[in-house]
Design an enzyme around this catalytic site. Structure first.
Site, PDB file in Angstrom:
ATOM      1  N   LYS A 271       8.352 117.059  36.418  1.00  0.00           N
ATOM      2  CA  LYS A 271       9.698 116.497  36.575  1.00  0.00           C
ATOM      3  C   LYS A 271       9.703 115.592  37.796  1.00  0.00           C
ATOM      4  O   LYS A 271       9.375 116.028  38.900  1.00  0.00           O
ATOM      5  CB  LYS A 271      10.728 117.623  36.745  1.00  0.00           C
ATOM      6  CG  LYS A 271      12.141 117.103  37.120  1.00  0.00           C
ATOM      7  CD  LYS A 271      13.178 118.218  37.203  1.00  0.00           C
ATOM      8  CE  LYS A 271      14.499 117.703  37.763  1.00  0.00           C
ATOM      9  NZ  LYS A 271      15.538 118.750  37.877  1.00  0.00           N
ATOM     10  N   LYS A 283      27.082 116.843  42.109  1.00  0.00           N
ATOM     11  CA  LYS A 283      26.819 118.035  42.909  1.00  0.00           C
ATOM     12  C   LYS A 283      27.716 118.050  44.138  1.00  0.00           C
ATOM     13  O   LYS A 283      28.114 116.995  44.618  1.00  0.00           O
ATOM     14  CB  LYS A 283      25.357 118.013  43.403  1.00  0.00           C
ATOM     15  CG  LYS A 283      24.315 118.345  42.369  1.00  0.00           C
ATOM     16  CD  LYS A 283      22.933 118.345  43.000  1.00  0.00           C
ATOM     17  CE  LYS A 283      21.853 118.637  41.987  1.00  0.00           C
ATOM     18  NZ  LYS A 283      21.922 119.970  41.372  1.00  0.00           N
ATOM     19  N   ASP A 294      13.538 116.499  44.282  1.00  0.00           N
ATOM     20  CA  ASP A 294      13.609 116.848  42.858  1.00  0.00           C
ATOM     21  C   ASP A 294      12.483 116.164  42.064  1.00  0.00           C
ATOM     22  O   ASP A 294      12.449 116.249  40.849  1.00  0.00           O
ATOM     23  CB  ASP A 294      14.990 116.471  42.297  1.00  0.00           C
ATOM     24  CG  ASP A 294      15.442 117.393  41.174  1.00  0.00           C
ATOM     25  OD1 ASP A 294      14.912 118.519  41.086  1.00  0.00           O
ATOM     26  OD2 ASP A 294      16.316 116.974  40.377  1.00  0.00           O
ATOM     27  N   ASP A 353      24.141 117.190  35.175  1.00  0.00           N
ATOM     28  CA  ASP A 353      23.266 117.732  36.223  1.00  0.00           C
ATOM     29  C   ASP A 353      22.091 118.512  35.623  1.00  0.00           C
ATOM     30  O   ASP A 353      21.131 118.820  36.324  1.00  0.00           O
ATOM     31  CB  ASP A 353      24.089 118.632  37.158  1.00  0.00           C
ATOM     32  CG  ASP A 353      23.373 118.900  38.478  1.00  0.00           C
ATOM     33  OD1 ASP A 353      22.358 118.216  38.741  1.00  0.00           O
ATOM     34  OD2 ASP A 353      23.835 119.778  39.234  1.00  0.00           O
ATOM     35  N   GLU A 355      19.678 117.459  34.031  1.00  0.00           N
ATOM     36  CA  GLU A 355      18.960 116.241  33.625  1.00  0.00           C
ATOM     37  C   GLU A 355      17.454 116.470  33.498  1.00  0.00           C
ATOM     38  O   GLU A 355      16.779 115.766  32.763  1.00  0.00           O
ATOM     39  CB  GLU A 355      19.237 115.112  34.633  1.00  0.00           C
ATOM     40  CG  GLU A 355      18.351 115.086  35.897  1.00  0.00           C
ATOM     41  CD  GLU A 355      18.475 116.326  36.791  1.00  0.00           C
ATOM     42  OE1 GLU A 355      19.470 117.063  36.654  1.00  0.00           O
ATOM     43  OE2 GLU A 355      17.574 116.554  37.619  1.00  0.00           O
ATOM     44  N   ARG A 357      15.662 118.802  32.145  1.00  0.00           N
ATOM     45  CA  ARG A 357      15.196 119.163  30.803  1.00  0.00           C
ATOM     46  C   ARG A 357      15.242 117.963  29.850  1.00  0.00           C
ATOM     47  O   ARG A 357      14.468 117.894  28.897  1.00  0.00           O
ATOM     48  CB  ARG A 357      16.013 120.352  30.268  1.00  0.00           C
ATOM     49  CG  ARG A 357      17.473 120.073  30.094  1.00  0.00           C
ATOM     50  CD  ARG A 357      18.301 121.348  29.986  1.00  0.00           C
ATOM     51  NE  ARG A 357      18.469 122.000  31.293  1.00  0.00           N
ATOM     52  CZ  ARG A 357      19.106 123.154  31.474  1.00  0.00           C
ATOM     53  NH1 ARG A 357      19.631 123.790  30.437  1.00  0.00           N
ATOM     54  NH2 ARG A 357      19.224 123.661  32.682  1.00  0.00           N
TER      55      ARG A 357
HETATM   56  N1  BES Z   1      17.451 119.796  40.362  1.00  0.00           N
HETATM   57  C1  BES Z   1      18.370 120.791  39.951  1.00  0.00           C
HETATM   58  C2  BES Z   1      17.875 122.214  40.182  1.00  0.00           C
HETATM   59  C3  BES Z   1      17.648 122.636  41.603  1.00  0.00           C
HETATM   60  C4  BES Z   1      18.623 123.327  42.273  1.00  0.00           C
HETATM   61  C5  BES Z   1      16.446 122.398  42.238  1.00  0.00           C
HETATM   62  C6  BES Z   1      18.408 123.750  43.560  1.00  0.00           C
HETATM   63  C7  BES Z   1      16.215 122.818  43.536  1.00  0.00           C
HETATM   64  C8  BES Z   1      17.201 123.500  44.195  1.00  0.00           C
HETATM   65  C9  BES Z   1      18.666 120.653  38.472  1.00  0.00           C
HETATM   66  O1  BES Z   1      18.616 119.366  37.959  1.00  0.00           O
HETATM   67  C10 BES Z   1      20.067 121.160  38.265  1.00  0.00           C
HETATM   68  O2  BES Z   1      20.941 120.629  38.865  1.00  0.00           O
HETATM   69  N2  BES Z   1      20.237 122.161  37.412  1.00  0.00           N
HETATM   70  C11 BES Z   1      21.507 122.711  37.153  1.00  0.00           C
HETATM   71  C12 BES Z   1      21.576 123.064  35.688  1.00  0.00           C
HETATM   72  C13 BES Z   1      22.916 123.562  35.243  1.00  0.00           C
HETATM   73  C14 BES Z   1      23.913 122.438  35.274  1.00  0.00           C
HETATM   74  C15 BES Z   1      22.776 124.119  33.854  1.00  0.00           C
HETATM   75  C16 BES Z   1      21.671 123.988  37.995  1.00  0.00           C
HETATM   76  O3  BES Z   1      20.731 124.738  38.069  1.00  0.00           O
HETATM   77  O4  BES Z   1      22.727 124.148  38.577  1.00  0.00           O
HETATM   78 ZN    ZN Z   2      20.453 118.303  38.218  1.00  0.00          ZN
HETATM   79 ZN    ZN Z   3      17.337 118.039  39.001  1.00  0.00          ZN
END
Ligand code: BES
Ligand code: ZN
Ligand code: ZN
Length: 506
Positions: A271, A283, A294, A353, A355, A357
């Site tokens: 990723k 966010k 990221d 968010d 994104e 996947r």
């Molecule tokens: N990049 C984030 C995940 C992340 C969070 C990485 C904290 C490192 C530290 C990812 O893209 C994300 O925002 N995921 C969301 C998914 C949700 C909206 C289903 C999450 O985990 O909140």
């Molecule tokens: Zn995200």
């Molecule tokens: Zn992310």
């Protein structure tokens, strides 16, 4: 860094610092310790007796020898209780040693191989861990500091001394692996440390171009128009909100000399979101700066391939990086939008968010199309991983027991442990959409699992493992060989996986 391996006795070495490791509350000084103690008039025994050096894990004591023996100083480092010692403790001890040596304004030290009481740890593995710890313990990212106020350069030389002639080659090999793996980790940390205004998708391509100069490496980059032709709806969808053009990097290593082109490749997918604002599902501001990291998964894939190429390992590996920012621009995707992915499947985006996947799905479909031996993806994918496993375990999910075992083992060896979560198809219920083949979020429960289930729909029946490094990719604290900030966790695990692959095949 100069790493020297010699046969002999540490007591006879003229060195700035001689490192001696000790177990907790142990009275024996060891063979070379006894010898040194005699020359020092019982000083070492006294340090133990007075409990000024107890041998507690991470403890250090530095003494001057004032001409009584060839080494100018002795640095004691504690390993804790003998029964609790692990290879990772050895790695940590060397991180602490390296920091202490630098703190004293010195740049070299001499040591024998430590942790040899563990019967299961080979001299190669111990040496590798020692070098990793020493090199990563002094890692710093000071690229953007204009005032270089700390003159201390850090380590320039490590001398490893072994009494056993028969161990010299194994130790040399361990030193070579350790240096390669520390170098790869530091490189991946650098890439994640650079801010997103510098480490743009275009800059990631430049980094890949530099790696492609290594012998046996080739680079192909799919530009936006190529992605459009192929129908990479996931990557293009995420990139819509950004002014930075998305890139799709394919970095292949086929080795040199003995050709490996005919072997089915091992495909790594990383990723690579150079900054994740969350998009329209923005966010919160708190800690958002950490989202420059990221792209750690992609950084690790680049670093691993560079290390494999430099070690000239006889493997066929292809790294795939879907690269983009996730921004909330005027043309950004919005909740409810439906994307048609590279595989032809449709996805309702309920949260922009989620994104990672979306871009990984296209990366995995592309990778599956290469008919690989297996697929491994690595990603800062879900906050849910942090909730479930905290700071010390990488989440692992996959469809193949053999591959999972191999990664689990490599993780143990590398001190980057993985923990398995279930990939049961029942969880797909949570990803059902009323209007498309699936949606990109799975509701409250099991967030790390539903993200992996989403990915599983794009790998076909190819052996595949997904590693979720969200939360372990960033350290909040200074640790023996991990500083605050990007950790690049997963790099050493991946390289170890390939080292095992090569050594097991011998
Ligand atoms: N990049 C984030 C995940 C992340 C969070 C990485 C904290 C490192 C530290 C990812 O893209 C994300 O925002 N995921 C969301 C998914 C949700 C909206 C289903 C999450 O985990 O909140
Ligand atoms: Zn995200
Ligand atoms: Zn992310």
């Amino acid at each position: 860094m100069k790493i020297q391996v010699k046969q002999g006795s540490v007591a006879g070495e003229s060195t700035e610092v001689l490192v001696l490791a000790g177990y907790e509350d142990e009275s024996s000084l060891g063979q070379s310790g006894e010898m040194l103690d005699r020359s020092l008039g019982g000083y070492l025994r006294e340090l133990r007796k007075t409990k000024e050096f107890r041998g507690k894990n991470h403890e250090t004591v530095l003494i001057h020898t004032r001409g009584a023996i060839p080494p100018k100083r002795i640095l004691f480092v504690g390993l804790g209780e003998k029964a609790d010692v692990t290879v990772d403790r050895v790695r940590q001890a060397m991180g602490i040693v390296a920091k202490r040596v630098r703190q004293a304004g010195l740049s070299s030290f001499t040591t024998s191989i430590i942790g040899t009481n563990m019967p299961q740890a080979s001299p190669t593995a111990l040496t590798q861990a020692m070098i990793e710890g020493a090199l990563l313990g002094t890692y710093r990212f000071s690229y953007y500091r204009t005032e270089k106020n700390d003159e201390r350069k850090g380590l320039t030389q490590i001398t490893l001394v072994t009494p056993k002639h028969t161990h010299v080659d194994a130790i040399k090999r361990g030193a070579r692996y350790g240096e390669a793996s520390a170098e790869a980790t530091a490189f991946a940390r650098d890439l994640s440390n650079h801010p997103s205004n510098v480490m743009t998708p275009t800059r990631v391509v430049q980094e890949a171009k530099t790696i492609a100069k290594e012998p046996g490496v080739r680079l192909k980059v799919l530009e936006q128009k190529d992605q459009e032709k192929l129908g990479m709806g996931g990557l293009l969808g995420v990139a819509r909100g950004s002014h930075e053009p998305p890139k799709f990097i394919i970095l292949e290593y086929t080795g040199s000399g003995r050709q490996r082109k005919t072997d089915r490749p091992i495909v790594l997918v990383g990723k690579t979101v150079t900054f994740d604002t969350g998009g329209i599902s923005l966010k919160p501001a708190d800690s958002m700066e950490q989202m420059k990291a990221d792209m750690t998964g992609g950084a690790e894939v680049l670093a691993t391939i560079r290390a494999i190429a430099r070690l000239r390992l006889p493997v066929h590996v292809i790294g795939i990086l879907p690269v983009t920012e996730n921004m909330p621009g005027g043309r950004a995707i919005k909740p409810g939008d439906i994307l048609t992915m590279l595989s032809g499947k449709t996805v309702e985006v309920q949260n922009t968010d989620a994104e990672g996947r979306l871009i990984l799905a296209d990366g995995l479909s592309y990778g599956a199309g290469l008919k690989p031996a297996c697929l491994i993806d690595i990603a800062t994918l879900t906050g849910a991983c942090a909730v479930a496993l905290g700071q010390f375990a990488i989440g692992m999910l996959g469809n193949n027991d053999v591959l999972k075992k191999q990664l689990q083992h490599a993780g143990m060896q590398a001190g980057e442990r993985v923990w398995e979560m279930p990939l049961w198809d029942e969880y797909f219920e949570q990803l059902k959409s009323d209007v498309a083949d699936m949606r990109n979020i799975g509701g409250r429960g099991g967030g790390m699992i539903t993200a992996a289930i989403f990915l599983s729909k794009f790998v076909g029946n190819i052996p595949w493992v997904h590693l979720d490094i969200a939360s372990t990719d960033w350290s909040q604290t200074e640790r023996p060989y991990i500083g605050k900030g990007p950790t690049a966790i997963g790099t050493r695990l991946l390289l170890q996986f390939f080292l095992n692959h090569v050594n097991d095949a011998k």
